[in-house]
Write an enzyme that holds these catalytic residues in place. Structure first.
Site, PDB file in Angstrom:
ATOM      1  N   GLY A   1       0.807  -1.229   0.000  1.00  0.00           N
ATOM      2  CA  GLY A   1       0.000   0.000   0.000  1.00  0.00           C
ATOM      3  C   GLY A   1       0.835   1.270   0.000  1.00  0.00           C
ATOM      4  O   GLY A   1       2.073   1.226  -0.039  1.00  0.00           O
TER       5      GLY A   1
ATOM      6  N   ASP B   1      -2.862 -12.443   4.245  1.00  0.00           N
ATOM      7  CA  ASP B   1      -4.048 -11.626   4.494  1.00  0.00           C
ATOM      8  C   ASP B   1      -4.195 -11.499   6.010  1.00  0.00           C
ATOM      9  O   ASP B   1      -4.245 -12.511   6.725  1.00  0.00           O
ATOM     10  CB  ASP B   1      -5.257 -12.364   3.881  1.00  0.00           C
ATOM     11  CG  ASP B   1      -6.540 -11.579   4.032  1.00  0.00           C
ATOM     12  OD1 ASP B   1      -6.637 -10.748   4.959  1.00  0.00           O
ATOM     13  OD2 ASP B   1      -7.459 -11.828   3.236  1.00  0.00           O
TER      14      ASP B   1
ATOM     15  N   TYR C   1     -14.907   3.636   8.930  1.00  0.00           N
ATOM     16  CA  TYR C   1     -13.444   3.670   9.068  1.00  0.00           C
ATOM     17  C   TYR C   1     -13.060   4.301  10.417  1.00  0.00           C
ATOM     18  O   TYR C   1     -12.241   3.759  11.170  1.00  0.00           O
ATOM     19  CB  TYR C   1     -12.861   4.473   7.906  1.00  0.00           C
ATOM     20  CG  TYR C   1     -11.372   4.699   7.936  1.00  0.00           C
ATOM     21  CD1 TYR C   1     -10.475   3.629   7.915  1.00  0.00           C
ATOM     22  CD2 TYR C   1     -10.844   5.990   7.948  1.00  0.00           C
ATOM     23  CE1 TYR C   1      -9.103   3.848   7.910  1.00  0.00           C
ATOM     24  CE2 TYR C   1      -9.477   6.220   7.945  1.00  0.00           C
ATOM     25  CZ  TYR C   1      -8.614   5.142   7.930  1.00  0.00           C
ATOM     26  OH  TYR C   1      -7.256   5.362   7.925  1.00  0.00           O
TER      27      TYR C   1
ATOM     28  N   ILE D   1      -1.856  11.503   3.973  1.00  0.00           N
ATOM     29  CA  ILE D   1      -0.438  11.335   3.633  1.00  0.00           C
ATOM     30  C   ILE D   1      -0.244  11.552   2.130  1.00  0.00           C
ATOM     31  O   ILE D   1      -0.930  10.936   1.310  1.00  0.00           O
ATOM     32  CB  ILE D   1       0.068   9.927   4.034  1.00  0.00           C
ATOM     33  CG1 ILE D   1      -0.191   9.646   5.536  1.00  0.00           C
ATOM     34  CG2 ILE D   1       1.548   9.775   3.700  1.00  0.00           C
ATOM     35  CD1 ILE D   1       0.525  10.562   6.503  1.00  0.00           C
TER      36      ILE D   1
HETATM   37  C1  AKB Z   1      -8.442   8.602   4.496  1.00  0.00           C
HETATM   38  O1  AKB Z   1      -8.639   9.650   3.863  1.00  0.00           O
HETATM   39  O2  AKB Z   1      -9.318   7.751   4.688  1.00  0.00           O
HETATM   40  C2  AKB Z   1      -7.063   8.372   5.081  1.00  0.00           C
HETATM   41  C3  AKB Z   1      -6.975   8.839   6.489  1.00  0.00           C
HETATM   42  C4  AKB Z   1      -7.020  10.276   6.797  1.00  0.00           C
HETATM   43  O3  AKB Z   1      -6.838   8.038   7.369  1.00  0.00           O
HETATM   44  N1  AKB Z   1      -6.086   9.016   4.275  1.00  0.00           N
END
Ligand code: AKB
Length: 328
Positions: free
Chosen positions: A14, A56, A146, A176
């Site tokens: 990644g 994985d 997330y 990033i």
């Molecule tokens: C995202 O945009 O989902 C990532 C993060 C800020 O963790 N780059």
């Protein structure tokens, strides 16, 4: 506590994993850093510079076997489904980010590993969190899956430290920006795509509004932060899985203006999509004083320096015929 000698980087193909693996190979020796991918083919540089395995993170048996076979003492778990992809498939986001993390922590506990590093993100914050200079200790009520998985991950890391004595560490990465491997499925991806499009096409359609301001960091600082946290003595840490780290903050329009200083004809239009709401729920800037105090964090790149370096690197790749479409 035993030292860091044999490292497994899960999610090594990644955006962060690929450059972190190379930096770790430089520091710890090529043969001592095992890169693990799940599906995407590694670049020849990554594949040929040290051991590469398929693993994985949701496959506990495979993770166990990899750790045993390669005599691993430290795992860095970079495998994650990011914010935008996570909203399209929340269940998968949970499985990879949380079940994968528990596998990593359990393997660390059972094999008595030296250290586990599991990144967190600014996605742990939500609309109720103070937006400017967001404190280390604050409201964590994210509105994305997330973000939910990252809050869970921080709590799990801290739990394993307290309950089982596992040395688990993590940082809240901002967006990033890097010139080697494209990010995939994040909300902050526009801040990378814009550079590729500036070089390849001279124009970019940005998927967030021009006044959207988010915390960002250039890859060399991200690598430095990660490796500095890994090297910090455990005794000096008061926090573990949740360090705020900041470097720079800018709006999408400010980023476009900085690129225009180098490419005057560059044109940007703005067509916000579903990712705008995610961006609006995150902070604009970060208070990282805990990281500064506990392990000496200090970023080196600001917007101007990063932009110059990004454009130089991408121009060189473009001339070598290495760039490809960076569609969003
Ligand atoms: C995202 O945009 O989902 C990532 C993060 C800020 O963790 N780059």
């Amino acid at each position: 506590m035993a030292g860091i000698n044999r490292i497994l980087v899960v999610g090594a193909v990644g955006q962060i994993g690929s450059e972190l693996t190379m930096a770790l190979r430089e520091k710890y020796g090529s043969d001592n850093v095992v890169a693990a991918g799940r599906k995407t083919q590694p670049s020849p540089t990554l594949r040929d510079s040290g051991p590469f395995v398929w693993c994985d993170v949701t496959d506990r048996k495979r993770l166990d076997a990899t750790v045993e076979q390669h005599k691993i003492d430290t795992i860095i778990n970079m495998a994650a489904i990011l914010s935008a992809t996570g909203e399209k498939n929340p269940q998968r986001c949970w499985d990879v980010n949380v079940a994968g993390l528990i596998n990593t922590l359990e393997v660390a506990r059972e094999h008595n590993l030296t250290q586990v590093l599991c990144p967190s993100s600014i996605a742990v914050f939500g609309p109720e969190t103070p937006k400017e200079n967001t404190p280390q200790e604050t409201v964590l009520r994210p509105t994305t899956m997330y973000g939910v998985t990252k809050v869970t991950g921080e709590l799990l890391c801290d739990y394993y430290v307290r309950r089982f004595g596992v040395d688990a560490r993590g940082l809240r990465y901002p967006g990033i920006i890097s010139a080697e491997t494209l990010p995939g499925g994040g909300t902050t991806d526009y801040a990378v795509e814009i550079f590729y499009k500036a070089i390849e096409e001279g124009r970019y359609t940005c998927f967030v509004r021009e006044d959207t301001s988010l915390p960002m960091m250039y890859m060399p600082d991200c690598i430095k932060a990660t490796m500095d946290l890994m090297a910090a003595p455990f005794e000096s840490l008061k926090h573990h899985g949740d360090f705020n780290i900041g470097a720079m903050s800018f709006t999408a329009a400010e980023l476009a203006a900085e690129i225009k200083k180098h490419i005057p004809d560059f044109e940007v239009t703005y067509e916000p999509d579903f990712r705008q709401e995610i961006a609006d729920s995150w902070p604009s800037s970060i208070d990282d004083s805990a990281a500064r105090e506990e392990w000496g964090w200090e970023p080196a790149y600001d917007l101007a320096r990063m932009t110059e370096d990004m454009l130089e690197k991408l121009r060189a790749r473009h001339q070598r015929g290495e760039l490809y479409g960076s569609g969003s």
